[in-house]
Design a protein around this motif. Structure first.
Motif, mmCIF file in Angstrom:
data_model
loop_
_atom_site.group_PDB
_atom_site.id
_atom_site.type_symbol
_atom_site.label_atom_id
_atom_site.label_comp_id
_atom_site.label_asym_id
_atom_site.label_seq_id
_atom_site.Cartn_x
_atom_site.Cartn_y
_atom_site.Cartn_z
ATOM 1 N N THR A 19 -67.704 -46.598 9.980
ATOM 2 C CA THR A 19 -69.053 -47.145 9.857
ATOM 3 C C THR A 19 -70.056 -46.059 10.186
ATOM 4 N N SER A 20 -71.179 -46.117 9.497
ATOM 5 C CA SER A 20 -72.213 -45.110 9.717
ATOM 6 C C SER A 20 -72.773 -45.235 11.128
ATOM 7 N N GLY A 21 -72.901 -44.124 11.824
ATOM 8 C CA GLY A 21 -73.401 -44.125 13.190
ATOM 9 C C GLY A 21 -74.551 -43.157 13.364
ATOM 10 N N PRO A 22 -74.937 -42.936 14.609
ATOM 11 C CA PRO A 22 -76.088 -42.076 14.876
ATOM 12 C C PRO A 22 -75.738 -40.597 14.750
ATOM 13 N N ALA A 23 -76.768 -39.781 14.741
ATOM 14 C CA ALA A 23 -76.601 -38.327 14.825
ATOM 15 C C ALA A 23 -77.021 -37.888 16.214
ATOM 16 N N LEU A 24 -76.388 -36.839 16.704
ATOM 17 C CA LEU A 24 -76.767 -36.330 18.022
ATOM 18 C C LEU A 24 -76.540 -34.833 18.076
ATOM 19 N N THR A 25 -77.281 -34.205 18.981
ATOM 20 C CA THR A 25 -77.095 -32.783 19.279
ATOM 21 C C THR A 25 -76.527 -32.689 20.679
ATOM 22 N N PRO A 26 -75.238 -32.371 20.832
ATOM 23 C CA PRO A 26 -74.638 -32.329 22.164
ATOM 24 C C PRO A 26 -75.061 -31.087 22.925
ATOM 25 N N ASP A 27 -74.680 -31.034 24.208
ATOM 26 C CA ASP A 27 -74.959 -29.830 24.988
ATOM 27 C C ASP A 27 -74.160 -28.665 24.411
ATOM 28 N N PRO A 28 -74.558 -27.416 24.707
ATOM 29 C CA PRO A 28 -73.916 -26.255 24.069
ATOM 30 C C PRO A 28 -72.406 -26.173 24.289
ATOM 31 N N ILE A 29 -71.922 -26.545 25.480
ATOM 32 C CA ILE A 29 -70.480 -26.462 25.731
ATOM 33 C C ILE A 29 -69.736 -27.447 24.835
ATOM 34 N N THR A 30 -70.222 -28.693 24.762
ATOM 35 C CA THR A 30 -69.564 -29.692 23.921
ATOM 36 C C THR A 30 -69.584 -29.270 22.460
ATOM 37 N N LEU A 31 -70.707 -28.708 22.009
ATOM 38 C CA LEU A 31 -70.790 -28.243 20.629
ATOM 39 C C LEU A 31 -69.752 -27.152 20.362
ATOM 40 N N ALA A 32 -69.592 -26.216 21.306
ATOM 41 C CA ALA A 32 -68.599 -25.151 21.146
ATOM 42 C C ALA A 32 -67.183 -25.709 21.133
ATOM 43 N N VAL A 33 -66.920 -26.719 21.969
ATOM 44 C CA VAL A 33 -65.596 -27.363 21.980
ATOM 45 C C VAL A 33 -65.299 -27.991 20.618
ATOM 46 N N LEU A 34 -66.286 -28.662 20.032
ATOM 47 C CA LEU A 34 -66.089 -29.282 18.722
ATOM 48 C C LEU A 34 -65.897 -28.229 17.625
ATOM 49 N N GLU A 35 -66.636 -27.128 17.725
ATOM 50 C CA GLU A 35 -66.461 -26.059 16.731
ATOM 51 C C GLU A 35 -65.082 -25.431 16.849
ATOM 52 N N LEU A 36 -64.566 -25.301 18.082
ATOM 53 C CA LEU A 36 -63.200 -24.816 18.266
ATOM 54 C C LEU A 36 -62.200 -25.772 17.622
ATOM 55 N N ALA A 37 -62.420 -27.083 17.833
ATOM 56 C CA ALA A 37 -61.512 -28.072 17.253
ATOM 57 C C ALA A 37 -61.485 -27.968 15.732
ATOM 58 N N LEU A 38 -62.637 -27.656 15.129
ATOM 59 C CA LEU A 38 -62.682 -27.479 13.678
ATOM 60 C C LEU A 38 -61.839 -26.289 13.232
ATOM 61 N N LEU A 39 -61.615 -25.337 14.134
ATOM 62 C CA LEU A 39 -60.746 -24.189 13.846
ATOM 63 C C LEU A 39 -59.287 -24.491 14.164
ATOM 64 N N GLY A 40 -59.016 -25.701 14.698
ATOM 65 C CA GLY A 40 -57.655 -26.060 15.065
ATOM 66 C C GLY A 40 -57.253 -25.591 16.435
ATOM 67 N N ILE A 41 -58.227 -25.302 17.302
ATOM 68 C CA ILE A 41 -57.945 -24.802 18.652
ATOM 69 C C ILE A 41 -58.434 -25.831 19.658
ATOM 70 N N ALA A 42 -57.544 -26.253 20.551
ATOM 71 C CA ALA A 42 -57.892 -27.263 21.547
ATOM 72 C C ALA A 42 -58.499 -26.605 22.775
ATOM 73 N N ALA A 43 -59.518 -27.246 23.324
ATOM 74 C CA ALA A 43 -60.122 -26.771 24.564
ATOM 75 C C ALA A 43 -59.188 -27.062 25.738
ATOM 76 N N PRO B 223 -53.560 -32.157 20.076
ATOM 77 C CA PRO B 223 -54.090 -31.049 19.269
ATOM 78 C C PRO B 223 -55.170 -31.516 18.318
ATOM 79 N N PRO B 224 -56.084 -30.611 17.927
ATOM 80 C CA PRO B 224 -57.105 -30.974 16.947
ATOM 81 C C PRO B 224 -56.433 -31.444 15.654
ATOM 82 N N PRO B 225 -57.082 -32.355 14.909
ATOM 83 C CA PRO B 225 -58.509 -32.718 15.025
ATOM 84 C C PRO B 225 -58.828 -33.765 16.093
#
Length: 431
Positions: free
Chosen positions: A6-30, A36-38
């Motif tokens: 279902t469609s939900g909200p958009a948000l800008t997380p704090d920088p650490i959380t954003l970096a964790v999510l970008e790592l997950a997109l690379l297949g690397i778990a924090a 393991p990601p995703p």
């Protein structure tokens, strides 16, 4: 059966959380990830409306509002005003279709699938590479070398990722001239400032197909600090390019950006001293200087804010942000808010010290003397209950225990107070 997205909200997380999510997109778990990601588990600021239901898709954006990822919620729980979300993450369609480069050295930002270096000696670093680490990476003849520079929020202040990448490119090219197979990539990653950083570095090295190299004797942090402050000789532990990156981040004191924060009660004299100090620095002429006075800032930068604790914190943090940007580019920012809360002053200090110096001046004129002056009639109105949450009367002032200079203007002229501050700057080699 899995719930339909279902469609939900958009948000800008704090920088650490954003970096964790970008790592997950690379297949690397924090560090600390159970799956393991995703698959991911992250903490977010509370979302508008109710807690997101399973199947809700949350669009994650960067600081500029550009979509980065879509987080599909599997479960969510609220604790201590934070939302813990477990789910899966995928790259946002807009990010996939966007050919515009993202971040400095965008061409070096490659996923593990596009930059495998099987059997390589992998150097994972956030700082300029020292000679001992480089020697360890090249100890085995014929072994390829992969240099990975981490780019993301720092818990420990240091050079910008772009400067580290520039210095490391020089080392990569030097290795190639010597006949080595060497490559360099940039990976988004948070810094925690504890053992999780080592765990994450190991995971990144494995993801890219190599073995992490750790120098047996890393350079002494104290030797680095003394050199950057100009009290010790230039160390031999860094190649010239790495030394240049360190120096760009922290020039000598007379060239380094500085945030000078005056704090004290209304009527203490802090604004008058701050103006006098600003004028004197301008007269000396060796530094560019900007005055961010509390009253002036409230009319412009913080127009619309009230005087609740939250709004006063936000006002000081805005001042701190602008002051830190001035310091980042080598200027002197002189700030004179009341800044009554220790935690807020600490956040301003952290912002400033990421790229420069920070000095705290406590103008400790007693409350009775401030009330006696009361040029604007504010204390009288506060005593009469006409002004709510007035610092020193109906709202606390937390006296700093970490001030670099304490001044009481009860029996001190403005000139004497100004000169005391200028002497502090001069003794530190900052003028």
């Amino acid at each position: 059966m899995a719930a339909e997205p279902t469609s939900g909200p958009a948000l800008t997380p704090d920088p650490i959380t954003l970096a964790v999510l970008e790592l997950a997109l690379l297949g690397i778990a924090a560090p600390g990830s159970a799956a393991p990601p995703p698959a991911v588990a992250v903490e977010l600021d509370p979302l508008p409306g109710r807690k997101p239901a399973p199947g809700t898709e949350i669009t994650v954006t960067d600081a500029e509002g550009a979509p980065v990822a879509v987080l599909t919620v599997e479960s969510a729980a609220t604790r201590k005003r934070r939302l813990t979300v477990k789910g899966t993450v995928r790259r946002a369609a807009a990010a996939t279709d966007d050919d515009e480069p993202r971040g400095a050295y965008s061409g070096l930002r490659r996923a593990p699938g596009r930059a495998k270096a099987t059997g390589a000696a992998v150097v994972v670093t956030r700082d300029p590479v020292d000679l001992r680490t480089l020697e360890a990476a090249t100890a085995k003849a014929g072994q390829p070398v992969l240099l990975i520079v981490l780019d993301g929020p720092r818990a420990v202040p240091g050079p910008d990722a772009a400067d580290v990448v520039s210095a490391t490119l020089t080392l990569r090219d030097r290795l190639r001239r010597d006949g080595r197979r060497a490559d360099l990539i940039v990976v988004p990653a948070p810094q925690y400032g504890d053992d999780r950083d080592d765990e994450l570095a190991e995971r990144i090295a494995v993801a890219y197909g190599g073995t992490r190299v750790v120098a047996a004797q890393p350079p002494s942090p104290q030797a680095l600090h003394d050199w950057l402050d100009g009290t010790a000789a230039e160390p031999a532990d860094w190649p010239p390019a790495s030394r240049h990156a360190w120096r760009r981040w922290r020039p000598l004191p007379q060239e380094r950006g500085l945030v000078l924060l005056f704090t004290g009660l209304s009527g203490s004299g802090k604004s008058t001293i701050a103006r006098a100090v600003t004028d004197r620095i301008a007269e000396i002429g060796t530094r560019t200087v900007t005055l961010l006075d509390g009253d002036v800032v409230r009319r412009h930068l913080s127009a619309g804010l009230g005087f609740s604790k939250e709004d006063r914190d936000r006002n000081v943090e805005r001042i701190g942000f602008v002051a830190a940007e001035i310091a980042k580019h080598g200027g002197v920012a002189v700030c004179a808010p009341i800044a009554p809360f220790a935690a807020t002053r600490a956040r301003v200090r952290a912002l400033a010290e990421a790229h420069g110096d920070f000095l705290l001046i406590h103008v400790a004129t007693p409350l009775a003397e401030c009330e006696r002056r009361d040029r604007k009639g504010l204390y009288a109105r506060a005593r009469a209950g006409e002004i709510a949450e007035f610092t020193g009367i109906s709202s606390p002032y937390e006296e700093p225990g970490d001030a670099d200079l304490v001044l009481d203007t009860t029996g001190m002229s403005i000139t004497a107070a100004r000169d005391a501050v200028i002497t502090l700057l001069d003794q530190g080699g900052r003028l």
